[in-house]
Design an enzyme around this catalytic site. Sequence first.
Site, PDB file in Angstrom:
ATOM      1  N   ASN A 102      60.640 -10.521   3.090  1.00  0.00           N
ATOM      2  CA  ASN A 102      60.501 -11.201   1.787  1.00  0.00           C
ATOM      3  C   ASN A 102      59.038 -11.358   1.380  1.00  0.00           C
ATOM      4  O   ASN A 102      58.683 -11.200   0.215  1.00  0.00           O
ATOM      5  CB  ASN A 102      61.198 -12.569   1.808  1.00  0.00           C
ATOM      6  N   PHE A 124      69.962  -9.981   3.962  1.00  0.00           N
ATOM      7  CA  PHE A 124      68.986  -9.379   3.052  1.00  0.00           C
ATOM      8  C   PHE A 124      69.560  -9.115   1.667  1.00  0.00           C
ATOM      9  O   PHE A 124      68.930  -8.440   0.861  1.00  0.00           O
ATOM     10  CB  PHE A 124      68.467  -8.060   3.651  1.00  0.00           C
ATOM     11  N   ARG A 131      66.908 -21.360  -9.650  1.00  0.00           N
ATOM     12  CA  ARG A 131      65.970 -22.001  -8.724  1.00  0.00           C
ATOM     13  C   ARG A 131      64.593 -21.322  -8.837  1.00  0.00           C
ATOM     14  O   ARG A 131      64.489 -20.107  -8.774  1.00  0.00           O
ATOM     15  CB  ARG A 131      66.513 -21.916  -7.283  1.00  0.00           C
ATOM     16  N   CYS A 175      64.659 -17.576  -2.771  1.00  0.00           N
ATOM     17  CA  CYS A 175      64.175 -16.965  -1.522  1.00  0.00           C
ATOM     18  C   CYS A 175      62.664 -16.754  -1.475  1.00  0.00           C
ATOM     19  O   CYS A 175      61.984 -17.375  -0.674  1.00  0.00           O
ATOM     20  CB  CYS A 175      64.904 -15.645  -1.283  1.00  0.00           C
TER      21      CYS A 175
HETATM   22  N1  LIG Z   1      70.574 -16.679  -2.256  1.00  0.00           N
HETATM   23  C1  LIG Z   1      70.140 -15.534  -1.744  1.00  0.00           C
HETATM   24  O1  LIG Z   1      69.982 -14.526  -2.439  1.00  0.00           O
HETATM   25  C2  LIG Z   1      69.837 -15.440  -0.258  1.00  0.00           C
HETATM   26  C3  LIG Z   1      69.644 -14.172   0.320  1.00  0.00           C
HETATM   27  C4  LIG Z   1      69.390 -14.094   1.683  1.00  0.00           C
HETATM   28  C5  LIG Z   1      69.326 -15.252   2.441  1.00  0.00           C
HETATM   29  N2  LIG Z   1      69.501 -16.470   1.853  1.00  0.00           N
HETATM   30  C6  LIG Z   1      69.452 -17.666   2.705  1.00  0.00           C
HETATM   31  O2  LIG Z   1      70.791 -18.109   2.941  1.00  0.00           O
HETATM   32  C7  LIG Z   1      70.818 -19.546   3.057  1.00  0.00           C
HETATM   33  C8  LIG Z   1      71.811 -20.107   2.048  1.00  0.00           C
HETATM   34  O3  LIG Z   1      71.328 -19.795   0.744  1.00  0.00           O
HETATM   35  P1  LIG Z   1      72.246 -19.961  -0.543  1.00  0.00           P
HETATM   36  O4  LIG Z   1      71.491 -19.397  -1.675  1.00  0.00           O
HETATM   37  O5  LIG Z   1      73.606 -19.456  -0.234  1.00  0.00           O
HETATM   38  O6  LIG Z   1      72.281 -21.566  -0.644  1.00  0.00           O
HETATM   39  P2  LIG Z   1      73.273 -22.459  -1.528  1.00  0.00           P
HETATM   40  O7  LIG Z   1      72.531 -23.716  -1.777  1.00  0.00           O
HETATM   41  O8  LIG Z   1      73.812 -21.656  -2.666  1.00  0.00           O
HETATM   42  O9  LIG Z   1      74.516 -22.762  -0.551  1.00  0.00           O
HETATM   43  C9  LIG Z   1      74.448 -23.587   0.568  1.00  0.00           C
HETATM   44  C10 LIG Z   1      75.799 -24.313   0.664  1.00  0.00           C
HETATM   45  O10 LIG Z   1      75.891 -24.972   1.915  1.00  0.00           O
HETATM   46  C11 LIG Z   1      76.654 -26.156   1.725  1.00  0.00           C
HETATM   47  N3  LIG Z   1      76.483 -27.018   2.903  1.00  0.00           N
HETATM   48  C12 LIG Z   1      75.414 -27.761   3.262  1.00  0.00           C
HETATM   49  N4  LIG Z   1      75.655 -28.354   4.449  1.00  0.00           N
HETATM   50  C13 LIG Z   1      76.888 -27.966   4.844  1.00  0.00           C
HETATM   51  C14 LIG Z   1      77.700 -28.223   5.992  1.00  0.00           C
HETATM   52  N5  LIG Z   1      77.270 -28.996   6.995  1.00  0.00           N
HETATM   53  N6  LIG Z   1      78.920 -27.672   6.064  1.00  0.00           N
HETATM   54  C15 LIG Z   1      79.371 -26.890   5.069  1.00  0.00           C
HETATM   55  N7  LIG Z   1      78.654 -26.593   3.958  1.00  0.00           N
HETATM   56  C16 LIG Z   1      77.433 -27.124   3.856  1.00  0.00           C
HETATM   57  C17 LIG Z   1      76.127 -26.682   0.398  1.00  0.00           C
HETATM   58  O11 LIG Z   1      77.035 -27.599  -0.181  1.00  0.00           O
HETATM   59  C18 LIG Z   1      75.990 -25.384  -0.395  1.00  0.00           C
HETATM   60  O12 LIG Z   1      77.175 -25.106  -1.142  1.00  0.00           O
HETATM   61  C19 LIG Z   1      69.384 -20.008   2.837  1.00  0.00           C
HETATM   62  O13 LIG Z   1      68.754 -20.159   4.072  1.00  0.00           O
HETATM   63  C20 LIG Z   1      68.754 -18.851   2.060  1.00  0.00           C
HETATM   64  O14 LIG Z   1      67.377 -18.760   2.256  1.00  0.00           O
HETATM   65  C21 LIG Z   1      69.773 -16.583   0.528  1.00  0.00           C
END
Ligand SMILES: NC(=O)c1ccc[n+]([C@@H]2O[C@H](COP(=O)([O-])OP(=O)(O)OC[C@H]3O[C@@H](n4cnc5c(N)ncnc54)[C@H](O)[C@@H]3O)[C@@H](O)[C@H]2O)c1
Length: 439
Positions: A210, A151, A331, A262
């Site tokens: 969310n 979160f 994004r 998100c």
């Molecule tokens: N950004 C936020 O504020 C937030 C908050 C809560 C939840 N989330 C959730 O968390 C998840 C990740 O979000 P994010 O913002 O960190 O995404 P992001 O795109 O910043 O990071 C994802 C990373 O995963 C890597 N990746 C993809 N496949 C891979 C694999 N097989 N092995 C290793 N690395 C791999 C990508 O290269 C990338 O660096 C999403 O589901 C998002 O909804 C995000």
Amino acid sequence: MNICVLGTGYVGLVVGVCISDRGLSVTCVDVNKHKIASLNQGEVPIYEPGLDDILKRNVEAGRLHFTTEGDSAIAKADIVYIAVGTPSAADGSADLQWVLAAARQIAHNAKENTMVIIKSTVPVGTSDKVLAEIRGEGCENVFDVVSNPEFLREGAAIEDFASPDRIVIGYREARSKERMTALYQSFIDEGHPVYFMANRSAELTKYAANAMLATKISFMNELAKLCELVDADVESVREGVGSDSRIGPKFLYPGVGYGGSCFPKDVKALISTANDAGLNLQIANAVESVNQDQKAFLFEKLIKKYGEDGIKGKSFAMWGLAFKPETDDIREAPALVLIDLLTKLGAKVSAYDPEAMPNVKATFSNAVGLSFVEDPMDALQDADALLLITEWKQFRNPDWSAVQSRLKSAVIYDGRNLFDPETLRQKGFEYHGIGRIKT
Ligand SMILES: NC(=O)c1ccc[n+]([C@@H]2O[C@H](COP(=O)([O-])OP(=O)(O)OC[C@H]3O[C@@H](n4cnc5c(N)ncnc54)[C@H](O)[C@@H]3O)[C@@H](O)[C@H]2O)c1
């Protein structure tokens, strides 16, 4: 406990760094070689206040490692987090291809008694799918797939992770509950509530939270439009409404629409999950469409002032590009929609953001009419109006006479109601906010 985090993005990096800060040994894995190379040189690839110091401290203590070698990191781990992206697919559903690829990699490398934790935001039923994918690859070493949605807010991620309002854990096996309790024992000792539940409930909790927050924003944005029509001030209404303890003051700020990685994708994914289950989520659909409209609200105001033909050749200063302050994340940022609409009509946009400019440059490398400046005051030079899009603190108290002397016309479109309309009108500005009294 040895921890492996698959995906070193906004969430995986914060989780990995903060868990290592609690004394656990963590290896963060990413398929992006550049990201891992810069992390191994001590450079943090995202802007997140406070993250670099904690990262450095734990790397120096030998508890935190970064690698592209997922196979060996998984093979050593007792717990593997999945923190990869789950972006929207074309139909609005969450695209699970990276989650399932991670599941297969875990299946091929996990040692006995491994527990998998899904940190990514994933639709109801995904933990079942991930477990089935792992079993489908012939792996029995993983004993459970736990759902532990995150979160945290970008820009306040360290604080949010360290001091969560709650920790939600969906699980199947009794030993998962034991291991999760051990993993988060320091948070429990600090009094942060932990809610254990079924996996599907945990998965849905994240989307519900969310969507609820997005609902508050869209509701206020729609109310702001009504305020303009009936000459009421949405900021007064916001204060009056938010002081009701049953409602609360947060997420009631009208603006140019919500963005980020998100809310937009999670509201769409929730709608998609409900559609698959045969239910039309009327409120969530409205929240999403109000938000789409809101991103064009300032543009409509500009059209009203200059006319569609009059936009051509106009110059606009844009302050703020990130979807919110204290992040470089662009994004679904409302600024991008506005840039697109304005430049397509032949306007020029001179943009400034303290952190997000490199990301926008990479996305809009060929945009005609868009330029960037290193000082927000330079953006104003000969501009027809200032457009305030992201409420970074540094924009709060500019030298208004310097602003006025640079602008061609003293016109301000305040997309976040950051400034006081009366003060600016007294200083000779034409002020346009969101849902403010005209006077
Ligand atoms: N950004 C936020 O504020 C937030 C908050 C809560 C939840 N989330 C959730 O968390 C998840 C990740 O979000 P994010 O913002 O960190 O995404 P992001 O795109 O910043 O990071 C994802 C990373 O995963 C890597 N990746 C993809 N496949 C891979 C694999 N097989 N092995 C290793 N690395 C791999 C990508 O290269 C990338 O660096 C999403 O589901 C998002 O909804 C995000």
